[in-house]
Design a protein around this motif. Structure first.
Motif, mmCIF file in Angstrom:
data_model
loop_
_atom_site.group_PDB
_atom_site.id
_atom_site.type_symbol
_atom_site.label_atom_id
_atom_site.label_comp_id
_atom_site.label_asym_id
_atom_site.label_seq_id
_atom_site.Cartn_x
_atom_site.Cartn_y
_atom_site.Cartn_z
ATOM 1 N N ILE A 1 58.442 25.247 24.322
ATOM 2 C CA ILE A 1 58.546 24.113 23.739
ATOM 3 C C ILE A 1 59.637 23.492 23.920
ATOM 4 C CG2 ILE A 1 58.531 23.057 21.419
ATOM 5 C CD1 ILE A 1 57.119 25.690 20.304
ATOM 6 N N VAL A 2 59.440 22.232 24.728
ATOM 7 C CA VAL A 2 60.696 21.237 25.070
ATOM 8 C C VAL A 2 60.694 20.233 24.134
ATOM 9 C CG1 VAL A 2 61.535 19.902 27.348
ATOM 10 C CG2 VAL A 2 60.060 21.961 27.516
ATOM 11 N N TYR A 3 61.786 19.966 23.557
ATOM 12 C CA TYR A 3 62.355 18.739 22.949
ATOM 13 C C TYR A 3 62.961 17.744 23.758
ATOM 14 C CZ TYR A 3 60.771 21.979 19.131
ATOM 15 O OH TYR A 3 60.283 22.909 18.249
ATOM 16 N N VAL A 4 62.398 16.585 23.727
ATOM 17 C CA VAL A 4 62.976 15.390 24.047
ATOM 18 C C VAL A 4 63.339 14.270 23.238
ATOM 19 C CG1 VAL A 4 61.887 16.125 26.532
ATOM 20 C CG2 VAL A 4 60.778 14.532 25.135
ATOM 21 N N MET B 1 66.241 27.561 33.555
ATOM 22 C CA MET B 1 65.127 27.034 33.299
ATOM 23 C C MET B 1 65.296 25.707 32.844
ATOM 24 S SD MET B 1 61.621 27.544 30.944
ATOM 25 C CE MET B 1 62.323 29.189 30.583
ATOM 26 N N GLU B 2 66.391 25.492 32.088
ATOM 27 C CA GLU B 2 66.500 24.177 31.465
ATOM 28 C C GLU B 2 66.732 23.085 32.710
ATOM 29 O OE1 GLU B 2 69.399 21.207 28.457
ATOM 30 O OE2 GLU B 2 69.351 23.779 28.508
ATOM 31 N N GLU B 3 67.603 23.293 33.768
ATOM 32 C CA GLU B 3 67.769 22.331 34.697
ATOM 33 C C GLU B 3 66.572 22.250 35.445
ATOM 34 O OE1 GLU B 3 69.970 19.707 36.901
ATOM 35 O OE2 GLU B 3 70.390 20.742 34.901
ATOM 36 N N ARG B 4 65.863 23.111 35.488
ATOM 37 C CA ARG B 4 64.698 23.089 36.583
ATOM 38 C C ARG B 4 63.543 22.062 35.765
ATOM 39 N NH1 ARG B 4 61.720 28.198 38.999
ATOM 40 N NH2 ARG B 4 61.599 27.218 41.019
ATOM 41 N N LEU B 5 63.335 22.277 34.572
ATOM 42 C CA LEU B 5 62.684 21.444 33.639
ATOM 43 C C LEU B 5 63.054 20.155 33.336
ATOM 44 C CD1 LEU B 5 61.533 23.875 30.697
ATOM 45 C CD2 LEU B 5 60.041 22.901 32.204
ATOM 46 N N ARG B 6 64.336 19.880 33.509
ATOM 47 C CA ARG B 6 64.817 18.518 33.357
ATOM 48 C C ARG B 6 64.445 17.874 34.848
ATOM 49 N NH1 ARG B 6 68.670 15.544 35.106
ATOM 50 N NH2 ARG B 6 69.775 17.003 36.279
ATOM 51 N N LYS B 7 64.498 18.237 35.775
ATOM 52 C CA LYS B 7 64.266 17.554 37.163
ATOM 53 C C LYS B 7 62.848 17.502 37.136
ATOM 54 C CE LYS B 7 68.390 19.242 39.706
ATOM 55 N NZ LYS B 7 68.672 20.062 40.976
ATOM 56 N N MET B 8 61.936 18.451 36.755
ATOM 57 C CA MET B 8 60.594 18.188 36.685
ATOM 58 C C MET B 8 59.937 17.283 35.821
ATOM 59 S SD MET B 8 58.949 22.007 37.584
ATOM 60 C CE MET B 8 59.832 22.760 36.617
ATOM 61 N N LEU B 9 60.363 17.292 34.618
ATOM 62 C CA LEU B 9 59.819 16.343 33.604
ATOM 63 C C LEU B 9 60.709 14.972 33.724
ATOM 64 C CD1 LEU B 9 59.532 18.573 30.753
ATOM 65 C CD2 LEU B 9 57.771 18.082 32.298
ATOM 66 N N ASN B 10 61.672 14.750 34.491
ATOM 67 C CA ASN B 10 62.441 13.855 34.711
ATOM 68 C C ASN B 10 62.985 12.984 33.371
ATOM 69 O OD1 ASN B 10 63.603 11.683 36.369
ATOM 70 N ND2 ASN B 10 61.949 10.325 36.494
ATOM 71 N N VAL B 11 63.512 13.912 32.498
ATOM 72 C CA VAL B 11 64.078 13.346 31.074
ATOM 73 C C VAL B 11 65.242 14.233 30.548
ATOM 74 C CG1 VAL B 11 61.822 12.085 30.396
ATOM 75 C CG2 VAL B 11 62.184 14.676 29.711
ATOM 76 N N GLU B 12 65.782 13.966 29.655
ATOM 77 C CA GLU B 12 66.993 14.564 28.870
ATOM 78 C C GLU B 12 66.165 15.620 27.990
ATOM 79 O OE1 GLU B 12 70.061 13.839 25.362
ATOM 80 O OE2 GLU B 12 69.444 12.178 26.391
ATOM 81 N N ILE B 13 66.786 16.711 27.981
ATOM 82 C CA ILE B 13 66.326 17.956 27.267
ATOM 83 C C ILE B 13 66.963 18.199 26.083
ATOM 84 C CG2 ILE B 13 65.411 20.310 27.060
ATOM 85 C CD1 ILE B 13 64.413 20.010 29.773
ATOM 86 N N VAL B 14 66.446 17.968 25.009
ATOM 87 C CA VAL B 14 67.574 18.077 23.610
ATOM 88 C C VAL B 14 67.732 19.762 23.432
ATOM 89 C CG1 VAL B 14 67.793 17.651 21.223
ATOM 90 C CG2 VAL B 14 66.974 15.802 22.775
ATOM 91 N N ALA B 15 66.370 20.340 23.446
ATOM 92 C CA ALA B 15 66.472 21.837 23.106
ATOM 93 C C ALA B 15 64.992 22.468 23.657
ATOM 94 C CB ALA B 15 66.454 21.949 21.704
ATOM 95 N N ILE B 16 65.072 23.891 23.907
ATOM 96 C CA ILE B 16 63.890 24.697 24.468
ATOM 97 C C ILE B 16 63.971 25.582 23.624
ATOM 98 C CG2 ILE B 16 62.920 25.860 26.334
ATOM 99 C CD1 ILE B 16 64.669 24.161 28.268
ATOM 100 N N ASP B 17 62.579 25.975 23.064
ATOM 101 C CA ASP B 17 62.038 27.310 22.547
ATOM 102 C C ASP B 17 61.196 27.884 23.080
ATOM 103 O OD1 ASP B 17 63.588 26.774 20.086
ATOM 104 O OD2 ASP B 17 62.217 25.673 19.007
ATOM 105 N N GLU B 18 61.361 29.111 23.474
ATOM 106 C CA GLU B 18 60.448 29.883 24.433
ATOM 107 C C GLU B 18 60.096 31.089 23.740
ATOM 108 O OE1 GLU B 18 60.720 31.988 28.753
ATOM 109 O OE2 GLU B 18 62.544 30.909 28.004
ATOM 110 N N THR B 19 58.802 31.232 23.841
ATOM 111 C CA THR B 19 58.064 32.265 23.416
ATOM 112 C C THR B 19 57.185 32.961 24.669
ATOM 113 O OG1 THR B 19 55.607 31.335 22.827
ATOM 114 C CG2 THR B 19 57.635 31.116 21.226
ATOM 115 N N ASP B 20 56.551 34.222 24.161
ATOM 116 C CA ASP B 20 55.843 34.878 25.218
ATOM 117 C C ASP B 20 54.710 34.047 25.628
ATOM 118 O OD1 ASP B 20 57.412 37.107 24.783
ATOM 119 O OD2 ASP B 20 56.034 38.015 23.340
#
Length: 60
Positions: free
Chosen positions: A24-27, A1-20
């Motif tokens: 939450i994406v930290y950039v 999921m991280e790679e997919r989000l990075r491409k869609m948001l077009n930024v470096e992703i520092v961390a991801i927290d996932e709940t139900d």
């Protein structure tokens, strides 16, 4: 999921927290505006693909 989000948001992703309910994406603080997009367009499009609400926060 991280790679997919990075491409869609077009930024470096520092961390991801996932709940139900959401992801939450930290950039890097100076890239939050880019990740959210104009009027939240980038996040809304990514939410449709991922199937969960996405919250973008600056990494500390």
């Amino acid at each position: 999921m991280e790679e997919r989000l990075r491409k869609m948001l077009n930024v470096e992703i520092v961390a991801i927290d996932e709940t139900d309910e959401k992801v939450i994406v930290y950039v890097p603080a100076d890239k939050v505006r880019i990740a959210v997009g104009s009027g939240g367009a980038a996040v809304k499009a990514a939410e449709l693909v991922i199937g969960k609400k996405i919250e973008v926060r600056p990494a500390e």
